[in-house]
Write an enzyme that holds these catalytic residues in place. Structure first.
Site, PDB file in Angstrom:
ATOM      1  N   HIS A  82       0.695  -1.024  -0.096  1.00  0.00           N
ATOM      2  CA  HIS A  82      -0.009  -0.163  -0.150  1.00  0.00           C
ATOM      3  C   HIS A  82       0.980   1.076  -0.086  1.00  0.00           C
ATOM      4  O   HIS A  82       2.150   1.109   0.438  1.00  0.00           O
ATOM      5  CB  HIS A  82      -1.034  -0.064   1.187  1.00  0.00           C
ATOM      6  CG  HIS A  82      -2.006  -0.890   1.071  1.00  0.00           C
ATOM      7  ND1 HIS A  82      -2.766  -1.123   1.825  1.00  0.00           N
ATOM      8  CD2 HIS A  82      -2.422  -1.810   0.049  1.00  0.00           C
ATOM      9  CE1 HIS A  82      -3.990  -2.197   1.476  1.00  0.00           C
ATOM     10  NE2 HIS A  82      -3.451  -2.882   0.407  1.00  0.00           N
ATOM     11  N   GLU A  84       0.811   4.027   1.817  1.00  0.00           N
ATOM     12  CA  GLU A  84       1.635   4.364   2.977  1.00  0.00           C
ATOM     13  C   GLU A  84       2.521   3.831   3.601  1.00  0.00           C
ATOM     14  O   GLU A  84       3.502   4.115   4.322  1.00  0.00           O
ATOM     15  CB  GLU A  84       0.322   4.609   4.135  1.00  0.00           C
ATOM     16  CG  GLU A  84      -0.581   3.746   4.346  1.00  0.00           C
ATOM     17  CD  GLU A  84      -1.769   3.260   3.400  1.00  0.00           C
ATOM     18  OE1 GLU A  84      -1.490   3.330   2.309  1.00  0.00           O
ATOM     19  OE2 GLU A  84      -2.891   3.015   4.105  1.00  0.00           O
ATOM     20  N   CYS A 110      -6.245   1.211   5.435  1.00  0.00           N
ATOM     21  CA  CYS A 110      -6.806  -0.090   5.905  1.00  0.00           C
ATOM     22  C   CYS A 110      -6.287  -0.462   7.263  1.00  0.00           C
ATOM     23  O   CYS A 110      -5.457   0.350   7.975  1.00  0.00           O
ATOM     24  CB  CYS A 110      -6.278  -1.121   4.881  1.00  0.00           C
ATOM     25  SG  CYS A 110      -4.745  -1.721   5.122  1.00  0.00           S
ATOM     26  N   CYS A 113      -2.501  -1.135   7.531  1.00  0.00           N
ATOM     27  CA  CYS A 113      -1.640   0.091   7.488  1.00  0.00           C
ATOM     28  C   CYS A 113      -1.820   1.086   8.628  1.00  0.00           C
ATOM     29  O   CYS A 113      -0.850   1.806   8.890  1.00  0.00           O
ATOM     30  CB  CYS A 113      -1.926   0.726   6.172  1.00  0.00           C
ATOM     31  SG  CYS A 113      -1.330  -0.197   4.715  1.00  0.00           S
TER      32      CYS A 113
END
Length: 155
Positions: A82, A84, A110, A113
Site C-alpha cells: 500500500h 502509506e 486500511c 496500514c
C-alpha cells in the site's frame, strides 16, 4: 522566522493557511498515485514533517517484481504494498523520522496500514477518499491522531 510569523496569526488565518497546504499536499499525493501500475485503485501518499516532504509512496509491487498488481482474475496480488507502507518504508531507509509528521493519503488507510502509521509516530492524517472498511480510521482516532478528510482538493 516562519514559525514566528505563523504564531502571530489569528486562529482563523492559521486554519485557512493550513487548509491551503493540506489541499496542495493532497493534490501532490494524487499526482503521485498516477505512478502506480495498479488497475483497480491508484493510491498515493506523502509524509510531511516541518513543512518538508520526507517521503512519498504509491501502491505497487515490491522492487524487482513485475509491475502488474492484479492477477488474471483481477484480484490484487497479496504482495502488493500500500502507498502509506511504501512511504513509511522509505522513511526507514533514511535518517529522517516520521514521528510527529502528517501523512497525506488519497485514500483512507486500511486497518493493517493504520497499525504501521501509529507505530511510526504519525500525529496527523489527512486523506481524500473513504475506504470500504472504516476500522483503520477508528483505530487511529482512538489512538489520538488528528484525522481530517478533505474531499474537494481543487483550489
Amino acid at each position: 522566522m516562519f514559525s514566528y510569523y505563523f504564531r502571530d496569526m489569528s486562529p482563523n488565518v492559521k486554519e485557512q493557511k493550513q487548509m491551503r497546504y493540506d489541499k496542495a499536499y493532497l493534490r501532490l499525493a494524487t499526482e503521485w498515485a498516477r505512478l502506480s501500475h495498479c488497475k483497480r485503485k491508484q493510491v498515493g501518499a506523502l509524509i510531511v514533517k516541518d513543512s518538508t516532504i520526507i517521503a512519498d509512496g504509491y501502491n505497487g509491487t515490491p522492487t524487482g517484481f513485475e509491475n502488474q498488481c492484479e492477477d488474471e482474475n483481477g484480484e490484487t496480488k497479496w504482495y502488493v504494498l500500500h502507498a502509506e507502507a511504501n512511504a513509511l518504508l522509505k522513511v526507514a531507509r533514511t535518517s529522517s523520522q516520521a514521528a510527529g509528521a502528517t501523512l497525506y493519503l488519497t485514500h483512507a488507510p486500511c486497518k493493517d496500514c493504520s497499525k504501521l502509521v501509529l507505530q511510526a509516530g504519525i500525529k496527523r492524517l489527512v486523506y481524500t477518499n473513504s475506504y470500504k472498511d472504516q476500522s483503520g480510521l477508528e483505530f487511529l482516532g482512538k489512538a489520538g491522531l488528528e484525522i481530517l478528510q478533505i474531499e474537494q482538493i481543487e483550489p
